[in-house]
Structure formats: C-alpha cells, structure tokens
Design a protein around this motif. Sequence first.
Motif, PDB file in Angstrom:
ATOM      1  N   LEU A   1      -3.638 -19.422   4.441  1.00 25.09           N
ATOM      2  CA  LEU A   1      -3.753 -20.736   3.809  1.00 25.09           C
ATOM      3  C   LEU A   1      -2.622 -21.657   4.267  1.00 25.09           C
ATOM      4  CD1 LEU A   1      -5.258 -22.548   1.846  1.00 25.09           C
ATOM      5  CD2 LEU A   1      -3.930 -21.531  -0.026  1.00 25.09           C
ATOM      6  N   ALA A   2      -1.411 -21.143   4.355  1.00 28.89           N
ATOM      7  CA  ALA A   2      -0.291 -21.948   4.838  1.00 28.89           C
ATOM      8  C   ALA A   2      -0.521 -22.375   6.288  1.00 28.89           C
ATOM      9  CB  ALA A   2       1.012 -21.166   4.700  1.00 28.89           C
ATOM     10  N   TYR A   3      -1.041 -21.457   7.092  1.00 25.79           N
ATOM     11  CA  TYR A   3      -1.339 -21.777   8.491  1.00 25.79           C
ATOM     12  C   TYR A   3      -2.388 -22.896   8.567  1.00 25.79           C
ATOM     13  CZ  TYR A   3      -3.417 -21.252  13.124  1.00 25.79           C
ATOM     14  OH  TYR A   3      -3.918 -21.501  14.369  1.00 25.79           O
ATOM     15  N   ALA A   4      -3.446 -22.782   7.784  1.00 26.97           N
ATOM     16  CA  ALA A   4      -4.511 -23.793   7.814  1.00 26.97           C
ATOM     17  C   ALA A   4      -3.980 -25.160   7.405  1.00 26.97           C
ATOM     18  CB  ALA A   4      -5.651 -23.367   6.897  1.00 26.97           C
ATOM     19  N   ARG A   5      -3.116 -25.196   6.412  1.00 25.64           N
ATOM     20  CA  ARG A   5      -2.557 -26.473   5.972  1.00 25.64           C
ATOM     21  C   ARG A   5      -1.706 -27.112   7.062  1.00 25.64           C
ATOM     22  NH1 ARG A   5      -0.979 -24.130   0.013  1.00 25.64           N
ATOM     23  NH2 ARG A   5      -2.871 -24.866  -1.093  1.00 25.64           N
TER      24      ARG A   5
ATOM     25  N   TRP B   1     -15.601 -22.331   8.517  1.00 24.54           N
ATOM     26  CA  TRP B   1     -14.697 -21.914   9.575  1.00 24.54           C
ATOM     27  C   TRP B   1     -13.865 -20.738   9.079  1.00 24.54           C
ATOM     28  CZ3 TRP B   1     -14.745 -22.719  14.536  1.00 24.54           C
ATOM     29  CH2 TRP B   1     -13.610 -22.445  15.312  1.00 24.54           C
ATOM     30  N   ALA B   2     -13.948 -19.605   9.771  1.00 21.72           N
ATOM     31  CA  ALA B   2     -13.261 -18.384   9.355  1.00 21.72           C
ATOM     32  C   ALA B   2     -11.976 -18.198  10.144  1.00 21.72           C
ATOM     33  CB  ALA B   2     -14.169 -17.180   9.552  1.00 21.72           C
TER      34      ALA B   2
ATOM     35  N   PHE C   1     -10.621 -15.166   5.994  1.00 23.58           N
ATOM     36  CA  PHE C   1     -10.854 -16.215   5.000  1.00 23.58           C
ATOM     37  C   PHE C   1     -11.650 -17.367   5.618  1.00 23.58           C
ATOM     38  CE2 PHE C   1      -6.979 -13.988   3.874  1.00 23.58           C
ATOM     39  CZ  PHE C   1      -7.211 -13.661   2.543  1.00 23.58           C
ATOM     40  N   THR C   2     -12.504 -17.980   4.807  1.00 22.94           N
ATOM     41  CA  THR C   2     -13.371 -19.056   5.280  1.00 22.94           C
ATOM     42  C   THR C   2     -13.020 -20.363   4.596  1.00 22.94           C
ATOM     43  OG1 THR C   2     -15.171 -17.491   5.683  1.00 22.94           O
ATOM     44  CG2 THR C   2     -15.769 -19.812   5.528  1.00 22.94           C
ATOM     45  N   PHE C   3     -12.957 -21.430   5.407  1.00 25.58           N
ATOM     46  CA  PHE C   3     -12.625 -22.767   4.937  1.00 25.58           C
ATOM     47  C   PHE C   3     -13.789 -23.719   5.233  1.00 25.58           C
ATOM     48  CE2 PHE C   3      -8.734 -20.606   6.074  1.00 25.58           C
ATOM     49  CZ  PHE C   3      -7.859 -20.918   5.041  1.00 25.58           C
ATOM     50  N   PRO C   4     -14.009 -24.721   4.376  1.00 28.17           N
ATOM     51  CA  PRO C   4     -15.035 -25.727   4.690  1.00 28.17           C
ATOM     52  C   PRO C   4     -14.491 -26.763   5.674  1.00 28.17           C
ATOM     53  CG  PRO C   4     -14.061 -26.175   2.537  1.00 28.17           C
ATOM     54  CD  PRO C   4     -13.423 -24.905   3.036  1.00 28.17           C
ATOM     55  N   PHE C   5     -15.385 -27.321   6.474  1.00 28.34           N
ATOM     56  CA  PHE C   5     -14.983 -28.382   7.390  1.00 28.34           C
ATOM     57  C   PHE C   5     -16.155 -29.323   7.614  1.00 28.34           C
ATOM     58  CE2 PHE C   5     -17.032 -25.518  10.346  1.00 28.34           C
ATOM     59  CZ  PHE C   5     -17.613 -26.355  11.294  1.00 28.34           C
ATOM     60  N   ASP C   6     -15.818 -30.515   8.087  1.00 24.38           N
ATOM     61  CA  ASP C   6     -16.831 -31.520   8.404  1.00 24.38           C
ATOM     62  C   ASP C   6     -16.446 -32.136   9.742  1.00 24.38           C
ATOM     63  OD1 ASP C   6     -18.800 -33.399   8.461  1.00 24.38           O
ATOM     64  OD2 ASP C   6     -17.953 -34.680   6.897  1.00 24.38           O
ATOM     65  N   SER C   7     -17.147 -31.736  10.782  1.00 27.58           N
ATOM     66  CA  SER C   7     -16.809 -32.230  12.122  1.00 27.58           C
ATOM     67  C   SER C   7     -18.078 -32.436  12.922  1.00 27.58           C
ATOM     68  CB  SER C   7     -15.899 -31.227  12.840  1.00 27.58           C
ATOM     69  OG  SER C   7     -15.736 -31.589  14.196  1.00 27.58           O
TER      70      SER C   7
ATOM     71  N   PRO D   1      -8.194 -27.426   3.318  1.00 28.73           N
ATOM     72  CA  PRO D   1      -7.365 -26.245   3.030  1.00 28.73           C
ATOM     73  C   PRO D   1      -7.722 -25.606   1.685  1.00 28.73           C
ATOM     74  CG  PRO D   1      -6.123 -28.229   2.581  1.00 28.73           C
ATOM     75  CD  PRO D   1      -7.443 -28.675   3.166  1.00 28.73           C
ATOM     76  N   ARG D   2      -8.946 -25.138   1.646  1.00 27.32           N
ATOM     77  CA  ARG D   2      -9.472 -24.530   0.418  1.00 27.32           C
ATOM     78  C   ARG D   2     -10.314 -23.327   0.808  1.00 27.32           C
ATOM     79  NH1 ARG D   2     -14.371 -25.556  -2.209  1.00 27.32           N
ATOM     80  NH2 ARG D   2     -14.734 -27.335  -0.812  1.00 27.32           N
TER      81      ARG D   2
END
Length: 347
Positions: free
Chosen positions: A272-276, A243-244, A210-216, A283-284
């Motif tokens: 998703l729970a792990y990412a949160r 970020w996958a 799964f892939t999540f957006p990030f801003d870093s 977390p989307r």
Amino acid sequence: MRVAVVGGGVVGLSTTAALLQRGVDVVCYEQAGEPMAQRSAGSSRIFRLAHALPDLVRLAAVARAGFGRWESASRTSLIGRSGCVISGEQMPVWAAAMAAAGAAHEVVDGASDGLRLPARTPPSEALLDPVGGVIDVDAVRAHLTELTRGAVLRAQAYALEDSRGGATVWSSAGEARFDAVLLAAGAGTSPLAAQVGIYTPPALAHHVRFTFPFDSPVAWQCWIDTPSTDLGTYQHQTGPGSWAVGGHLDPALTAWEVGREAATTASRDAVLAYARRHLAVEPRIVDSLYCVTTPDLGDGFEFRRNGPILAVYGENLFKFAPLLGDVLAAACVDGSTPAVPDVALNY
C-alpha cells in the motif's frame, strides 16, 4: 501402466492430461475441493519469455506454443497480448539472456512510447518482452479440468512407499499401488518426498498479492520491477479496472514462523505504501490473494527421483505448464529424470 499424480495444481493437471493422451491409466490426487485451488489460484498470472537464463527463455517459448495448442483445442484465448516490462537490477541480465536465446525484445529508456505502465515516474531503462501478457487462469483451469475429467480423485495423499516394482500411495480414499508416482503438490511436496528419500526444499513462506482499482484509457503492460532501493514488485491487470501488485519483502517479514496474519499485515503495509508513492492507481485495496511459497528457489524448476517416484518443484511454474506436462508425462513412462539443460536441448 498405472501412474499416480499427487497434486491437482496446474502442473499436476497438465501432466495428468498428457498421460491420458498417451493412453496411461492415471489417478490425480487433489486434497482441495477443486483442482488448481491453492498455488494455482487467482484470476490471472504473468506469462513472459524473459528470464535470467537463455535455456529458460527458450523453454518459455516452447511453453507459449503449448498454450497456443490449448487455445486451439479450447477455442479460448488463454494469454493476453499486453506485453511485459522488466526493470531494475535484474534487467541487464534478463536482456542478455533474451539476446542469447534469440527472443524478440527491446531495451528502451524511460521516455519511450513503448512503455505503458502505471508508474508516476517511469524506470530510467527497461526491457520490453512483446510476447508477455496475462494468463487467464480461470480459462486454463476450465480447459484442464475438462481434459482430466474422471482422472482426478478428491483425496489427500499422506504417505508413500517405494515398493518392489512400483510404489504405494496411502490416501484418505485408501491404499493404491502404482507403477510410477509424480509429486507435484507444491508446498506439500517436501514432506511426501522425504518419506521416500527425496530432498526438496522444505522452507515455506507467506505471500499475498493485493488488487487496486484504476481508471485509465491506456492498456498497461505487465511489469516486473527489481529496484535496488525500494520494494521489488510484480504487477499486472486482473480484470477491467483492477491492478494487482505483489511485493518481495524482507524474508524475515514473511517467513513461515511469523504466521499468516503478521505476514499479511506486513505485506499489505509495504504494498500500500508503494502504491501511494509510485502508482497511478487508487490507493485502496479491494481484493487480495494469499498463497504459500517456497523461498529462495528463484525462477525455473528442478526434478528429483528415487526409483519409481519423481518430484518436481520450483517457483513461477504456471507459465511452463504445457511444457512441464509433456516432460513429466514422458519421464513417468520411461523412468528418466529430466534436467533443464537437456529439456532445453531436446525441445
């Protein structure tokens, strides 16, 4: 000599390219619409020297040199230089293997400036693999597709026979006879191998990344984490702001019998729970990649032969592709059966 390669994933294409370079008449059977469209799919994969066995560390270094030759030939960067971090229960074993193989590495604590991870709380101790990074799968596909142009047949191979002095392949394109056959068909290897008396692990499982957006502003490292009390994961960047995360769930939740939909739901909920809980990402979920895996193989690869037919199987084979192409091409030509210790000794 005439050779059939069954499977147009990264290993099949690498072997086809190596056979063509040897002047061999080769046909690569690929049932999907395009090569590298199944297990080799996805915009990126993790490359690493770090493994649990010194032989695999050494062979990964040989494979990295092979990627370098592909980069020179294609004039394209194929592996980024982000580095890779390994943490969790497996870390001490992997660090010992890196040391035994003489590979550059460093073990650091969670306060080290050498860690660049999206973790809300960094691991207490971690192994740094400076040669690790993200493989550009699309660039590798483009290079291998060009090298094997004209040798790939869009057809499903559905039956094999070890016949006198060679082997016969039946496919949706008809019947053809070859001096040697390589089975490198991923999940399709086991049923074909069984037809000619070769055992490869038949169990299958579902897996989703799964892939999540990030801003870093920080360039994060690839990350393999195997904690004792939480979800084991592999993580890496798949593109700008993406970020996958792939999770290693209880096998009962992703077994083939569970079905793709239920396994995907369980994987999505766990990741998703792990990412949160743990990651500095939004977390989307914005994308996912599904594939079929063979559970319990661990890292590395194995070879099995019966007469003119050779089978290769394993997990995480992408990072060894240049090496495997050379090894398998030589084995197809000389009729040998490679073994990991011998390959490590000879390369």
